[in-house]
Design a protein around this motif. Structure first.
Motif, PDB file in Angstrom:
ATOM      1  N   PRO A   1       0.810  -1.228   0.000  1.00 40.34           N
ATOM      2  CA  PRO A   1       0.000   0.000   0.000  1.00 40.34           C
ATOM      3  C   PRO A   1       0.840   1.275   0.000  1.00 40.34           C
ATOM      4  N   GLU A   2       1.983   1.274   0.700  1.00 37.95           N
ATOM      5  CA  GLU A   2       2.809   2.471   0.747  1.00 37.95           C
ATOM      6  C   GLU A   2       3.421   2.777  -0.617  1.00 37.95           C
ATOM      7  N   VAL A   3       3.798   1.735  -1.351  1.00 34.99           N
ATOM      8  CA  VAL A   3       4.334   1.927  -2.702  1.00 34.99           C
ATOM      9  C   VAL A   3       3.246   2.479  -3.620  1.00 34.99           C
ATOM     10  N   VAL A   4       2.043   1.922  -3.506  1.00 41.59           N
ATOM     11  CA  VAL A   4       0.918   2.418  -4.308  1.00 41.59           C
ATOM     12  C   VAL A   4       0.668   3.896  -3.996  1.00 41.59           C
ATOM     13  N   ARG A   5       0.716   4.253  -2.711  1.00 45.34           N
ATOM     14  CA  ARG A   5       0.485   5.646  -2.331  1.00 45.34           C
ATOM     15  C   ARG A   5       1.537   6.575  -2.926  1.00 45.34           C
ATOM     16  N   ILE A   6       2.799   6.171  -2.864  1.00 46.48           N
ATOM     17  CA  ILE A   6       3.877   6.992  -3.419  1.00 46.48           C
ATOM     18  C   ILE A   6       3.672   7.201  -4.918  1.00 46.48           C
ATOM     19  N   LEU A   7       3.330   6.123  -5.613  1.00 49.16           N
ATOM     20  CA  LEU A   7       3.112   6.228  -7.056  1.00 49.16           C
ATOM     21  C   LEU A   7       1.891   7.093  -7.370  1.00 49.16           C
ATOM     22  N   HIS A   8       0.809   6.858  -6.648  1.00 51.63           N
ATOM     23  CA  HIS A   8      -0.392   7.657  -6.867  1.00 51.63           C
ATOM     24  C   HIS A   8      -0.102   9.140  -6.712  1.00 51.63           C
ATOM     25  N   ASP A   9       0.555   9.507  -5.627  1.00 52.00           N
ATOM     26  CA  ASP A   9       0.809  10.922  -5.348  1.00 52.00           C
ATOM     27  C   ASP A   9       1.692  11.552  -6.429  1.00 52.00           C
ATOM     28  N   ALA A  10       2.716  10.812  -6.861  1.00 59.20           N
ATOM     29  CA  ALA A  10       3.621  11.341  -7.884  1.00 59.20           C
ATOM     30  C   ALA A  10       2.897  11.521  -9.217  1.00 59.20           C
ATOM     31  N   PHE A  11       2.089  10.531  -9.602  1.00 59.31           N
ATOM     32  CA  PHE A  11       1.399  10.622 -10.891  1.00 59.31           C
ATOM     33  C   PHE A  11       0.224  11.601 -10.843  1.00 59.31           C
ATOM     34  N   LYS A  12      -0.358  11.811  -9.672  1.00 57.58           N
ATOM     35  CA  LYS A  12      -1.411  12.830  -9.588  1.00 57.58           C
ATOM     36  C   LYS A  12      -0.817  14.210  -9.808  1.00 57.58           C
ATOM     37  N   GLU A  13       0.320  14.482  -9.174  1.00 61.88           N
ATOM     38  CA  GLU A  13       0.990  15.761  -9.414  1.00 61.88           C
ATOM     39  C   GLU A  13       1.395  15.897 -10.880  1.00 61.88           C
ATOM     40  N   ALA A  14       1.896  14.812 -11.447  1.00 59.66           N
ATOM     41  CA  ALA A  14       2.315  14.831 -12.855  1.00 59.66           C
ATOM     42  C   ALA A  14       1.130  15.086 -13.781  1.00 59.66           C
ATOM     43  N   LEU A  15      -0.023  14.499 -13.442  1.00 62.22           N
ATOM     44  CA  LEU A  15      -1.226  14.652 -14.257  1.00 62.22           C
ATOM     45  C   LEU A  15      -1.606  16.112 -14.423  1.00 62.22           C
ATOM     46  N   TYR A  16      -1.488  16.884 -13.341  1.00 64.76           N
ATOM     47  CA  TYR A  16      -1.900  18.286 -13.365  1.00 64.76           C
ATOM     48  C   TYR A  16      -0.752  19.252 -13.626  1.00 64.76           C
ATOM     49  N   ASP A  17       0.425  18.724 -13.928  1.00 68.14           N
ATOM     50  CA  ASP A  17       1.542  19.593 -14.273  1.00 68.14           C
ATOM     51  C   ASP A  17       1.223  20.327 -15.577  1.00 68.14           C
ATOM     52  N   PRO A  18       1.522  21.629 -15.657  1.00 67.23           N
ATOM     53  CA  PRO A  18       1.196  22.393 -16.878  1.00 67.23           C
ATOM     54  C   PRO A  18       1.765  21.785 -18.152  1.00 67.23           C
ATOM     55  N   ALA A  19       2.967  21.199 -18.072  1.00 60.56           N
ATOM     56  CA  ALA A  19       3.559  20.595 -19.273  1.00 60.56           C
ATOM     57  C   ALA A  19       2.725  19.414 -19.748  1.00 60.56           C
ATOM     58  N   HIS A  20       2.222  18.596 -18.806  1.00 64.10           N
ATOM     59  CA  HIS A  20       1.388  17.462 -19.199  1.00 64.10           C
ATOM     60  C   HIS A  20       0.021  17.921 -19.694  1.00 64.10           C
ATOM     61  N   LEU A  21      -0.557  18.923 -19.030  1.00 68.15           N
ATOM     62  CA  LEU A  21      -1.847  19.440 -19.477  1.00 68.15           C
ATOM     63  C   LEU A  21      -1.749  20.003 -20.890  1.00 68.15           C
ATOM     64  N   ALA A  22      -0.612  20.612 -21.223  1.00 68.99           N
ATOM     65  CA  ALA A  22      -0.410  21.117 -22.588  1.00 68.99           C
ATOM     66  C   ALA A  22      -0.341  19.967 -23.585  1.00 68.99           C
ATOM     67  N   THR A  23       0.248  18.844 -23.159  1.00 67.26           N
ATOM     68  CA  THR A  23       0.343  17.677 -24.036  1.00 67.26           C
ATOM     69  C   THR A  23      -1.028  17.115 -24.357  1.00 67.26           C
ATOM     70  N   ILE A  24      -1.852  16.903 -23.338  1.00 71.17           N
ATOM     71  CA  ILE A  24      -3.163  16.296 -23.605  1.00 71.17           C
ATOM     72  C   ILE A  24      -4.095  17.270 -24.321  1.00 71.17           C
ATOM     73  N   ALA A  25      -3.840  18.570 -24.169  1.00 71.91           N
ATOM     74  CA  ALA A  25      -4.646  19.546 -24.914  1.00 71.91           C
ATOM     75  C   ALA A  25      -4.437  19.382 -26.415  1.00 71.91           C
ATOM     76  N   ARG A  26      -3.237  18.922 -26.801  1.00 69.02           N
ATOM     77  CA  ARG A  26      -2.957  18.681 -28.226  1.00 69.02           C
ATOM     78  C   ARG A  26      -3.876  17.623 -28.809  1.00 69.02           C
ATOM     79  N   PHE A  27      -4.381  16.731 -27.971  1.00 72.04           N
ATOM     80  CA  PHE A  27      -5.210  15.624 -28.437  1.00 72.04           C
ATOM     81  C   PHE A  27      -6.632  15.701 -27.896  1.00 72.04           C
ATOM     82  N   ASP A  28      -6.976  16.846 -27.291  1.00 63.12           N
ATOM     83  CA  ASP A  28      -8.316  17.019 -26.731  1.00 63.12           C
ATOM     84  C   ASP A  28      -8.680  15.888 -25.771  1.00 63.12           C
ATOM     85  N   MET A  29      -7.705  15.436 -25.002  1.00 60.95           N
ATOM     86  CA  MET A  29      -7.934  14.365 -24.040  1.00 60.95           C
ATOM     87  C   MET A  29      -8.317  14.981 -22.692  1.00 60.95           C
TER      88      MET A  29
END
Length: 323
Positions: A262-290
């Protein structure tokens, strides 16, 4: 007072207790690169999105998240590898498309159980997609395609990024419209769209890997299978707006092998949640209307269970079988 022998005995007990602690307590996770299995060819919308979010997650985790493409088998080779070979140590993860749920329902002897064989970590985004043709095609909308298909049963061939992927939407469409056409599965978006440009197929039923091509005028979009029009293509109507009640918006996220700490899952979840909302990633998915379709670990596991049941019904309804 404790004598020398007693102190030596206590030291031995303390040392044994330290050795018995989980590896997570001995070394901070992660302490080496993480594999991210992406079951599609390089260059498609999913591949580009997963590389972007993995790059951002790497910065949060302090270790590289290395994308490894595993195309084929309707986007399920990554899931197969995780279910059969990967250790649940957090160093092998995978993108989980709809085929992970659909394929077992189509098999007489499933190679994995979606509800038993994975640790669900985080849901990320949804797909935008639809039907595209070459610019020189005479078809301007989906009704034009239907009219031709009715006059020429079985003549139209169209490409999908894999067997039983977007074919599901188009099979539903064909039944609703009362037409026949032939699905041609490819090993991802890139070969699918290349076949369209080469004239080997009549249209591509594909996720938004075609977006930049459409903006450049290299393909024409006839319709999208979304609940609403895509922001960058406001003039392109949905299937529903054209009189065909077919939806194809789907979501995906990240999972690992069953039995992860569970602790490993939590670490991964938290890192990827921050990554999901990072402006660079949001700009990427905007290119594909995702669209962002975030769900946390528990909610994602619940959504996976519901999707598993939905895919079973779809397979039964359309009579799909693994090829």
């Amino acid at each position: 007072m404790i004598g020398f022998a007693g102190r030596r005995s206590m030291l031995a007990i303390s040392s044994a207790a330290l050795l018995a602690r989980p590896a997570l307590a001995q070394a901070r996770y992660p302490d080496r690169p993480i594999r991210m299995l992406v079951p599609w060819t390089p260059g498609g919308a999913t591949d580009i999105q997963m590389r972007s979010v993995s790059e951002q997650a790497s910065r949060r985790l302090g270790q590289p998240v290395v994308v490894e493409n595993k195309p084929g088998a309707s986007g399920t080779l990554g899931a197969q590898l995780m279910a059969r070979e990967a250790r649940p140590d957090g160093y092998t993860l995978g993108q989980m498309p709809n085929g992970v749920f659909r394929m077992p329902a189509m098999m007489e002897r499933p190679l994995w159980d979606p509800m038993r064989d994975f640790s669900w970590i985080i849901r990320l985004v949804g797909y935008m997609g639809g039907v595209v043709v070459r610019p020189d095609s005479p078809w301007r909308n989906m009704q034009d395609v239907v009219d031709f298909a009715r006059a020429n049963p079985g003549v139209i061939s169209y490409g999908t990024p894999g067997a039983n992927t977007t074919e599901v939407q188009m099979t539903r469409f064909a039944r609703l419209a009362g037409v026949e056409w032939v699905a041609v599965p490819f090993r991802g978006a890139a070969p699918n769209l290349q076949a369209l440009l080469s004239g080997d197929i009549h249209f591509s039923a594909e996720t938004s890997a075609w977006a930049d091509m459409a903006l450049e005028g290299r393909v024409r979009v006839l319709g999208v299978w979304m609940t609403e029009r895509a922001p960058r293509f406001p003039d392109v109507p949905t299937f529903r707006e054209q009189g065909f009640d077919v939806l194809g918006e789907s979501t995906y996220g990240i999972a690992g092998p069953r039995g992860m700490e569970p602790e490993v899952v939590r670490i991964l979840h938290d890192a990827f949640k921050e990554a999901l909302y990072d402006p660079a990633h949001l700009a990427t998915i905007a290119r594909f209307d995702m669209p962002v379709r975030y769900l946390g670990t528990e909610d994602y596991a619940t959504a996976a269970m519901m999707q598993n049941e939905e895919e079973k019904r779809t397979v039964q309804e359309l009579g799909l079988r693994a090829s």
